[in-house]
Design an enzyme around this catalytic site. Structure first.
Site, PDB file in Angstrom:
ATOM      1  N   GLU A 260       0.126   6.429   1.017  1.00 36.67           N
ATOM      2  CA  GLU A 260       0.018   5.068   0.498  1.00 36.67           C
ATOM      3  C   GLU A 260      -0.038   4.080   1.659  1.00 36.67           C
ATOM      4  OE1 GLU A 260       3.057   4.191  -2.372  1.00 36.67           O
ATOM      5  OE2 GLU A 260       2.478   5.826  -3.709  1.00 36.67           O
ATOM      6  N   HIS A 278       1.171   1.736  -7.221  1.00 37.06           N
ATOM      7  CA  HIS A 278       2.636   1.780  -7.099  1.00 37.06           C
ATOM      8  C   HIS A 278       3.261   0.546  -7.770  1.00 37.06           C
ATOM      9  CE1 HIS A 278       5.905   3.853  -4.512  1.00 37.06           C
ATOM     10  NE2 HIS A 278       6.443   3.310  -5.595  1.00 37.06           N
TER      11      HIS A 278
END
Length: 525
Positions: A260, A278
């Protein structure tokens, strides 16, 4: 005044809480690793979210750091072993965004069941493809819950409200808790074979990494739909793409990825795949909650020693801290005494509490004993890294709580295992506040443990105290307090005395040569 750095964007209430509690705070976000290393040395606390990486190098530069507070659940961005070795408490806020994350999982489950993102895209493109988007109901379907902790239990509650059947796999889930939650406790194999939907709610550990591996995905029910709002790495992403392409998995929704920000992924563009960036904790309510909680927790620790939601030391509420403070001082003194006297000979340690001490949280008392005991090996030891150092040295640890009544209203005893056998020291509190040694290696003796001290084992004989006093006087060492105990008249005696100046090796050797002296050691508290 403690000083805290907020290094990630956080609700302004966090900084305000620190200031209201009398803590100086700087809000400096978006710094590189090198910039953080350059500034971290002046701070006692570091408040972060997911952007700041608290690495071993950052911790090495954090010479004053006492606590790292993560506003949120995941602490993948904190090197917890390095923080523990450094003596830095690591806290998170596991409950501040639980509802938000659970609701996101439910939202993604519905999105998969009715193919909402693709239906929206098609409709806004001017198409009207009613027959293309044939969904499924969630009612009467089986939800397989991997992880039945705080967030998992909320998801289960919502799913039961939707008339779903919930089967849960969690090694820590007790049968009693399963009944209370209204779920069926199952093995992972059973869950994979039966679940129509699978949601994951577990931390990323060695045992959970790729828990949905290629092999386990193959064991799932054909047409299963999978949701992950927990941690990236719980699912083998390449294997998931294969399962989606083959049609074995009907749909998957991921809010978290191995890497990420996930700016690219083999899963992107795969039919049946939904992704969000997220967003599990991304609601106004959750962001305010975790900011408030992390600030309150860090302030409690820095100002009163309260420890809440720590990942590397026992919890100690702000209310408990004042009550336990004198006990922890006593425990640290006892650990320091036996550590200085026995040192490397110690192979194990047992910590016993009785009387009023037995009614308290024993974990902080144990931590304080280990901090005192391990100080002989490190001058930077504290309650956080002491258990880490003790484990590193292979020390066996045992905690015992006695309900019995003894000679004292409260008692803490520390017994160490050595090649010569078990040796113990014990102490109590006078006036419920003043730590006092009451026994050392089987000899009754009342003594304060403070400052520079001298410990002597000698034969109880007339004239010894006079000779010792003369020797110290000739060396210009003044005696502060004098505490004497003996096994029997004419037998072995123990002497503990505080001195105003340290006893050097030459004077210690001279004392050891006095008639009747068996051993002499300088101590420091």
């Amino acid at each position: 005044m403690p000083k805290v750095l907020i290094s990630d964007k956080m609700d302004p209430l966090a900084a305000q809480i620190f200031r209201n509690r009398g803590i100086e705070v700087d809000e400096i976000t978006g710094k590189t690793k090198d910039e953080l290393i350059a500034m971290i040395g002046k701070y006692d606390g570091l408040a972060i979210r997911s952007a700041t990486k608290v690495t071993k190098d950052v911790l090495a530069a954090a010479t004053n750091l006492k606590v790292v507070g993560r506003a949120g659940i995941g602490v993948d961005n904190v090197d917890i072993p390095a923080a523990s070795a450094k003596g830095v408490v690591v806290m998170n806020t596991p409950f501040g965004n639980s509802i938000t994350t659970a609701e996101h999982a439910i939202a993604l489950m519905f999105a998969l069941a009715r193919d909402l993102p693709e239906a929206d895209k098609s409709t806004q493109a001017g198409k009207w493809e009613k027959n293309r988007f044939m969904g499924v109901e969630v009612t009467n379907k089986t939800l397989g819950l991997i992880g039945a902790g705080n967030i998992g239990s909320i998801v289960a509650d919502r799913a039961i409200g939707l008339k779903m059947k919930v089967a849960a796999y969690d090694p820590f889930l007790t049968p009693e808790r399963a009944v209370e939650m209204g779920v069926e406790k199952v093995t992972l194999e059973e869950l994979l074979a039966r679940a129509d939907f699978i949601t994951l709610h577990t931390p990323l550990t060695d045992s959970t990494r790729n828990i949905l591996s290629k092999e386990n995905l193959a064991k799932t029910k054909k047409g299963v739909r999978i949701v992950n709002c927990a941690r990236g790495g719980l699912i083998d992403e390449a294997a998931l793409k294969e399962a989606l392409d083959s049609g074995h998995v009907a749909g998957a929704a991921l809010d978290v990825f191995v890497t990420e920000p996930a700016t690219e992924s083999p899963l992107f563009g795969t039919p049946g795949f939904i992704s969000t960036p997220h967003l599990g904790a991304s609601t106004n309510e959750a962001q305010v909650n975790v900011a408030i909680q992390v600030a309150e927790q860090m302030a409690d620790f820095l100002l009163s020693g309260g420890v809440t939601n720590a990942l590397n030391m026992p919890s100690l509420s702000a209310d408990e801290a004042p009550k336990l403070k004198p006990y922890m001082a006593l425990a640290e003194h006892l650990g320091g005494l036996v550590g200085q006297l026995e040192g490397d000979a110690i192979k194990g340690v047992a910590i016993e509490v009785e009387g009023a001490a037995a009614e308290l949280n024993q974990k902080p008392i144990t931590g304080a004993v280990l901090a005192g005991l391990m100080r002989v090996y490190s001058d930077t030891v504290n309650m956080v890294n002491a258990p880490f150092l003790a484990k590193e040295r292979g020390l066996d640890l045992r905690e015992v709580r006695h309900d019995r009544e003894g000679d004292y209203s409260t008692l803490v005893r520390v017994t160490v295992t050595t090649p010569e056998g078990a040796k113990s020291v014990a102490g109590t509190l006078f006036a419920n506040a003043e730590p006092r040694l009451v026994e050392i290696f089987g000899v009754k003796v009342e003594a304060d443990l403070t400052g520079e001290m001298l410990y002597i084992v000698n034969v109880d004989a007339p004239g010894f105290i006079g000779r010792l006093g003369s020797t110290l006087g000739e060396a210009g060492v003044n005696i502060g307090t004098f505490h004497l105990g003996r096994r029997s008249a004419g037998g072995e005696a123990v002497l503990l005395l505080s001195v105003d100046t340290p006893v050097d090796d030459a004077l210690k050797a001279k004392i050891a040569q006095l008639p009747g002296v068996k051993s002499a050691k300088a101590l420091r508290f």
